[in-house]
Design a protein around this motif. Structure first.
Motif, PDB file in Angstrom:
ATOM      1  N   PHE A   7     -13.107  25.277   4.480  1.00 35.29           N
ATOM      2  CA  PHE A   7     -13.409  23.923   4.010  1.00 35.29           C
ATOM      3  C   PHE A   7     -12.236  22.746   4.276  1.00 35.29           C
ATOM      4  CE2 PHE A   7     -12.929  20.576   0.828  1.00 35.29           C
ATOM      5  CZ  PHE A   7     -14.265  19.832   1.088  1.00 35.29           C
ATOM      6  N   LEU A   8     -11.267  23.300   3.973  1.00 29.28           N
ATOM      7  CA  LEU A   8     -10.038  22.524   4.075  1.00 29.28           C
ATOM      8  C   LEU A   8      -9.930  22.121   5.554  1.00 29.28           C
ATOM      9  CD1 LEU A   8      -7.401  23.878   1.274  1.00 29.28           C
ATOM     10  CD2 LEU A   8      -8.750  21.779   1.368  1.00 29.28           C
ATOM     11  N   ASN A   9     -10.085  22.941   6.597  1.00 29.81           N
ATOM     12  CA  ASN A   9      -9.952  22.697   7.969  1.00 29.81           C
ATOM     13  C   ASN A   9     -11.078  21.251   7.986  1.00 29.81           C
ATOM     14  OD1 ASN A   9      -8.071  24.465   8.727  1.00 29.81           O
ATOM     15  ND2 ASN A   9      -9.540  25.992   9.157  1.00 29.81           N
ATOM     16  N   LEU A  10     -12.378  21.687   7.605  1.00 25.44           N
ATOM     17  CA  LEU A  10     -13.159  20.732   7.826  1.00 25.44           C
ATOM     18  C   LEU A  10     -12.988  19.319   7.036  1.00 25.44           C
ATOM     19  CD1 LEU A  10     -16.335  22.593   7.506  1.00 25.44           C
ATOM     20  CD2 LEU A  10     -15.690  21.589   9.559  1.00 25.44           C
ATOM     21  N   TYR A  11     -12.327  19.515   6.102  1.00 29.00           N
ATOM     22  CA  TYR A  11     -12.005  18.178   5.005  1.00 29.00           C
ATOM     23  C   TYR A  11     -10.916  17.372   5.859  1.00 29.00           C
ATOM     24  CZ  TYR A  11     -10.040  15.850   1.011  1.00 29.00           C
ATOM     25  OH  TYR A  11      -9.722  14.901  -0.097  1.00 29.00           O
ATOM     26  N   GLU A  25     -17.786  10.709   0.955  1.00 32.11           N
ATOM     27  CA  GLU A  25     -17.986  10.785  -0.280  1.00 32.11           C
ATOM     28  C   GLU A  25     -18.463  12.202  -0.614  1.00 32.11           C
ATOM     29  OE1 GLU A  25     -20.650   8.851  -4.000  1.00 32.11           O
ATOM     30  OE2 GLU A  25     -20.679   7.988  -1.915  1.00 32.11           O
ATOM     31  N   GLY A  26     -19.313  12.949   0.145  1.00 35.75           N
ATOM     32  CA  GLY A  26     -19.733  14.137   0.172  1.00 35.75           C
ATOM     33  C   GLY A  26     -18.816  15.149   0.208  1.00 35.75           C
ATOM     34  N   LEU A  27     -17.700  14.823   1.113  1.00 37.13           N
ATOM     35  CA  LEU A  27     -16.406  15.657   1.084  1.00 37.13           C
ATOM     36  C   LEU A  27     -15.524  15.666  -0.094  1.00 37.13           C
ATOM     37  CD1 LEU A  27     -15.378  14.718   4.845  1.00 37.13           C
ATOM     38  CD2 LEU A  27     -16.085  17.184   3.992  1.00 37.13           C
ATOM     39  N   GLN A  28     -15.690  14.821  -0.557  1.00 36.14           N
ATOM     40  CA  GLN A  28     -14.840  14.340  -2.078  1.00 36.14           C
ATOM     41  C   GLN A  28     -15.539  15.337  -3.088  1.00 36.14           C
ATOM     42  OE1 GLN A  28     -11.678  13.498  -1.895  1.00 36.14           O
ATOM     43  NE2 GLN A  28     -12.407  13.103   0.320  1.00 36.14           N
ATOM     44  N   ARG A  29     -16.889  15.144  -3.074  1.00 34.54           N
ATOM     45  CA  ARG A  29     -17.768  16.012  -4.192  1.00 34.54           C
ATOM     46  C   ARG A  29     -17.534  17.448  -3.971  1.00 34.54           C
ATOM     47  NH1 ARG A  29     -19.838  12.422  -6.920  1.00 34.54           N
ATOM     48  NH2 ARG A  29     -20.697  10.159  -6.036  1.00 34.54           N
ATOM     49  N   CYS A  30     -17.417  17.872  -2.719  1.00 34.48           N
ATOM     50  CA  CYS A  30     -17.503  19.174  -2.425  1.00 34.48           C
ATOM     51  C   CYS A  30     -15.922  19.690  -2.772  1.00 34.48           C
ATOM     52  CB  CYS A  30     -17.413  19.527  -0.879  1.00 34.48           C
ATOM     53  SG  CYS A  30     -19.323  19.334  -0.547  1.00 34.48           S
ATOM     54  N   ARG A  47      -0.858  22.164  -1.397  1.00 33.09           N
ATOM     55  CA  ARG A  47      -0.026  21.440  -0.452  1.00 33.09           C
ATOM     56  C   ARG A  47      -0.617  21.038   0.856  1.00 33.09           C
ATOM     57  NH1 ARG A  47       6.145  23.752  -0.821  1.00 33.09           N
ATOM     58  NH2 ARG A  47       6.463  22.856  -2.813  1.00 33.09           N
ATOM     59  N   ARG A  48      -1.631  21.896   1.094  1.00 33.52           N
ATOM     60  CA  ARG A  48      -2.360  21.580   2.333  1.00 33.52           C
ATOM     61  C   ARG A  48      -3.333  20.614   2.153  1.00 33.52           C
ATOM     62  NH1 ARG A  48      -6.376  25.941   5.081  1.00 33.52           N
ATOM     63  NH2 ARG A  48      -7.112  24.774   6.770  1.00 33.52           N
ATOM     64  N   ALA A  49      -4.140  20.454   1.070  1.00 32.98           N
ATOM     65  CA  ALA A  49      -5.338  19.454   0.404  1.00 32.98           C
ATOM     66  C   ALA A  49      -4.795  18.349   0.220  1.00 32.98           C
ATOM     67  CB  ALA A  49      -5.960  20.171  -0.607  1.00 32.98           C
ATOM     68  N   PHE A  50      -3.561  18.194  -0.523  1.00 32.72           N
ATOM     69  CA  PHE A  50      -3.244  16.882  -1.307  1.00 32.72           C
ATOM     70  C   PHE A  50      -3.151  15.712  -0.209  1.00 32.72           C
ATOM     71  CE2 PHE A  50      -0.386  13.753  -3.508  1.00 32.72           C
ATOM     72  CZ  PHE A  50      -1.349  13.786  -4.489  1.00 32.72           C
ATOM     73  N   PRO A  51      -2.408  15.941   0.877  1.00 32.88           N
ATOM     74  CA  PRO A  51      -1.997  14.630   1.583  1.00 32.88           C
ATOM     75  C   PRO A  51      -3.384  13.875   2.070  1.00 32.88           C
ATOM     76  CG  PRO A  51      -0.735  16.572   2.439  1.00 32.88           C
ATOM     77  CD  PRO A  51      -1.687  17.096   1.118  1.00 32.88           C
TER      78      PRO A  51
END
Length: 108
Positions: A7-11, A25-30, A47-51
């Protein structure tokens, strides 16, 4: 837990490139569901997701930014915890911002 990396790769790939606000918006909800489900186990992915998450909090589409901010506030419930996330992920955020600026300079 196996879903988190995928998911984080897609995000990280989709959010900056996606022009459709409903998808962002859907990405944020996921992300919110993922963080809520994993709780403390999400810390190793922070650390990977937050930026990207931080950038999403300032999305030009109001609903996207609100969803990102709501998820962040729900996940980190105190000001101290939220400040701690910024301190913990500061280098990764600066790296993303520098990379983005460098890329935008190279784009005609």
């Amino acid at each position: 837990r196996d879903v988190c990396g995928t998911f984080l790769n897609l995000y990280q790939t989709m959010w900056p490139q996606e022009s459709e606000p409903r998808v962002r918006e859907g990405l944020q909800r996921c992300l919110d569901v993922l963080v809520t489900s994993l709780q403390r186990d999400f810390a190793k992915h922070l650390r990977r997701a937050f930026p990207t998450w931080l950038c999403c909090m300032f999305d030009t589409h109001t609903e996207v930014a609100q969803a990102a901010r709501k998820a962040f506030a729900a996940s980190f419930t105190t000001d101290d915890k939220r400040r701690g996330v910024f301190r913990h992920c500061q280098a990764e955020c600066l790296e993303l911002f520098a990379s983005t600026l460098k890329h935008s300079e190279q784009t005609p």
